[in-house]
Design a protein around this motif. Structure first.
Motif, PDB file in Angstrom:
ATOM      1  N   GLU A 136       0.839  -1.207   0.000  1.00  0.00           N
ATOM      2  CA  GLU A 136       0.000   0.000   0.000  1.00  0.00           C
ATOM      3  C   GLU A 136       0.873   1.255   0.000  1.00  0.00           C
ATOM      4  N   MET A 137       1.926   1.231   0.814  1.00  0.00           N
ATOM      5  CA  MET A 137       2.831   2.378   0.880  1.00  0.00           C
ATOM      6  C   MET A 137       3.480   2.630  -0.481  1.00  0.00           C
ATOM      7  N   LEU A 138       3.932   1.571  -1.151  1.00  0.00           N
ATOM      8  CA  LEU A 138       4.550   1.731  -2.468  1.00  0.00           C
ATOM      9  C   LEU A 138       3.571   2.325  -3.479  1.00  0.00           C
ATOM     10  N   LEU A 139       2.334   1.867  -3.443  1.00  0.00           N
ATOM     11  CA  LEU A 139       1.315   2.417  -4.347  1.00  0.00           C
ATOM     12  C   LEU A 139       1.118   3.911  -4.101  1.00  0.00           C
ATOM     13  N   ARG A 140       1.128   4.313  -2.854  1.00  0.00           N
ATOM     14  CA  ARG A 140       0.936   5.725  -2.525  1.00  0.00           C
ATOM     15  C   ARG A 140       2.158   6.567  -2.912  1.00  0.00           C
ATOM     16  N   ILE A 141       3.353   5.976  -2.847  1.00  0.00           N
ATOM     17  CA  ILE A 141       4.546   6.685  -3.337  1.00  0.00           C
ATOM     18  C   ILE A 141       4.442   6.862  -4.845  1.00  0.00           C
ATOM     19  N   GLU A 142       4.018   5.802  -5.540  1.00  0.00           N
ATOM     20  CA  GLU A 142       3.837   5.888  -6.990  1.00  0.00           C
ATOM     21  C   GLU A 142       2.783   6.926  -7.363  1.00  0.00           C
ATOM     22  N   ALA A 143       1.800   7.155  -6.491  1.00  0.00           N
ATOM     23  CA  ALA A 143       0.758   8.157  -6.719  1.00  0.00           C
ATOM     24  C   ALA A 143       1.227   9.553  -6.301  1.00  0.00           C
ATOM     25  N   ASN A 144       2.499   9.692  -5.961  1.00  0.00           N
ATOM     26  CA  ASN A 144       3.131  10.962  -5.583  1.00  0.00           C
ATOM     27  C   ASN A 144       2.566  11.593  -4.312  1.00  0.00           C
ATOM     28  N   GLU A 145       2.074  10.763  -3.413  1.00  0.00           N
ATOM     29  CA  GLU A 145       1.630  11.291  -2.121  1.00  0.00           C
ATOM     30  C   GLU A 145       2.825  11.640  -1.239  1.00  0.00           C
ATOM     31  N   ALA A 146       3.954  11.026  -1.528  1.00  0.00           N
ATOM     32  CA  ALA A 146       5.197  11.287  -0.799  1.00  0.00           C
ATOM     33  C   ALA A 146       6.361  10.966  -1.726  1.00  0.00           C
ATOM     34  N   SER A 147       7.528  11.475  -1.357  1.00  0.00           N
ATOM     35  CA  SER A 147       8.726  11.239  -2.159  1.00  0.00           C
ATOM     36  C   SER A 147       9.345   9.880  -1.891  1.00  0.00           C
ATOM     37  N   GLY A 148       9.056   9.328  -0.730  1.00  0.00           N
ATOM     38  CA  GLY A 148       9.634   8.044  -0.360  1.00  0.00           C
ATOM     39  C   GLY A 148       9.285   7.719   1.069  1.00  0.00           C
ATOM     40  N   ASN A 149      10.074   6.832   1.637  1.00  0.00           N
ATOM     41  CA  ASN A 149       9.844   6.447   3.020  1.00  0.00           C
ATOM     42  C   ASN A 149      11.170   6.367   3.749  1.00  0.00           C
ATOM     43  N   PHE A 150      11.087   6.351   5.063  1.00  0.00           N
ATOM     44  CA  PHE A 150      12.275   6.075   5.833  1.00  0.00           C
ATOM     45  C   PHE A 150      11.925   5.152   6.977  1.00  0.00           C
ATOM     46  N   SER A 151      12.921   4.351   7.355  1.00  0.00           N
ATOM     47  CA  SER A 151      12.757   3.373   8.424  1.00  0.00           C
ATOM     48  C   SER A 151      14.052   3.301   9.214  1.00  0.00           C
ATOM     49  N   VAL A 152      14.024   2.580  10.319  1.00  0.00           N
ATOM     50  CA  VAL A 152      15.204   2.490  11.175  1.00  0.00           C
ATOM     51  C   VAL A 152      16.311   1.708  10.489  1.00  0.00           C
ATOM     52  N   ALA A 153      15.982   0.600   9.837  1.00  0.00           N
ATOM     53  CA  ALA A 153      16.987  -0.242   9.182  1.00  0.00           C
ATOM     54  C   ALA A 153      16.524  -0.596   7.786  1.00  0.00           C
ATOM     55  N   SER A 154      17.456  -0.565   6.831  1.00  0.00           N
ATOM     56  CA  SER A 154      17.086  -0.862   5.451  1.00  0.00           C
ATOM     57  C   SER A 154      16.614  -2.295   5.282  1.00  0.00           C
ATOM     58  N   ARG A 155      16.978  -3.192   6.170  1.00  0.00           N
ATOM     59  CA  ARG A 155      16.514  -4.565   6.050  1.00  0.00           C
ATOM     60  C   ARG A 155      15.005  -4.687   6.255  1.00  0.00           C
ATOM     61  N   GLN A 156      14.390  -3.654   6.834  1.00  0.00           N
ATOM     62  CA  GLN A 156      12.938  -3.668   6.982  1.00  0.00           C
ATOM     63  C   GLN A 156      12.254  -3.521   5.631  1.00  0.00           C
TER      64      GLN A 156
END
Length: 86
Positions: free
Chosen positions: A64-84
């Motif tokens: 869902e998050m990826l779909l919303r990034i593709e819809a330009n709701e945000a530039s990307g995401n951030f998390s504590v560790a890239s393995r997440q």
């Protein structure tokens, strides 16, 4: 940097797989990421919390998050560790 590039999602994940168990709780991850967002003046558009292993395909919250990034709701995401992410 324009306003769109300062809009991000927060993504946290706590694995349900004992082999991939993470030490950090979701609340710890959220606290750290919210503090970083304030420090870096990043607008948090939404927060995504997933309680599922990354080993199994089909993480619905992540997708869902990826779909919303593709819809330009945000530039990307951030998390504590890239393995997440992967």
């Amino acid at each position: 940097m324009n306003n769109q590039t300062r809009k991000f999602f927060i993504y946290t994940r706590k694995s349900t797989d004992t082999e991939d168990r993470q030490v950090r709780s979701i609340s710890d991850q959220l606290a750290e990421l919210k503090e970083l967002a304030v420090k870096e003046q990043i607008e948090v558009v939404d927060i995504f919390v997933e309680k599922q292993t990354a080993k199994a395909p089909g993480r619905p919250v992540f997708n869902e998050m990826l779909l919303r990034i593709e819809a330009n709701e945000a530039s990307g995401n951030f998390s504590v560790a890239s393995r997440q992410i992967g």
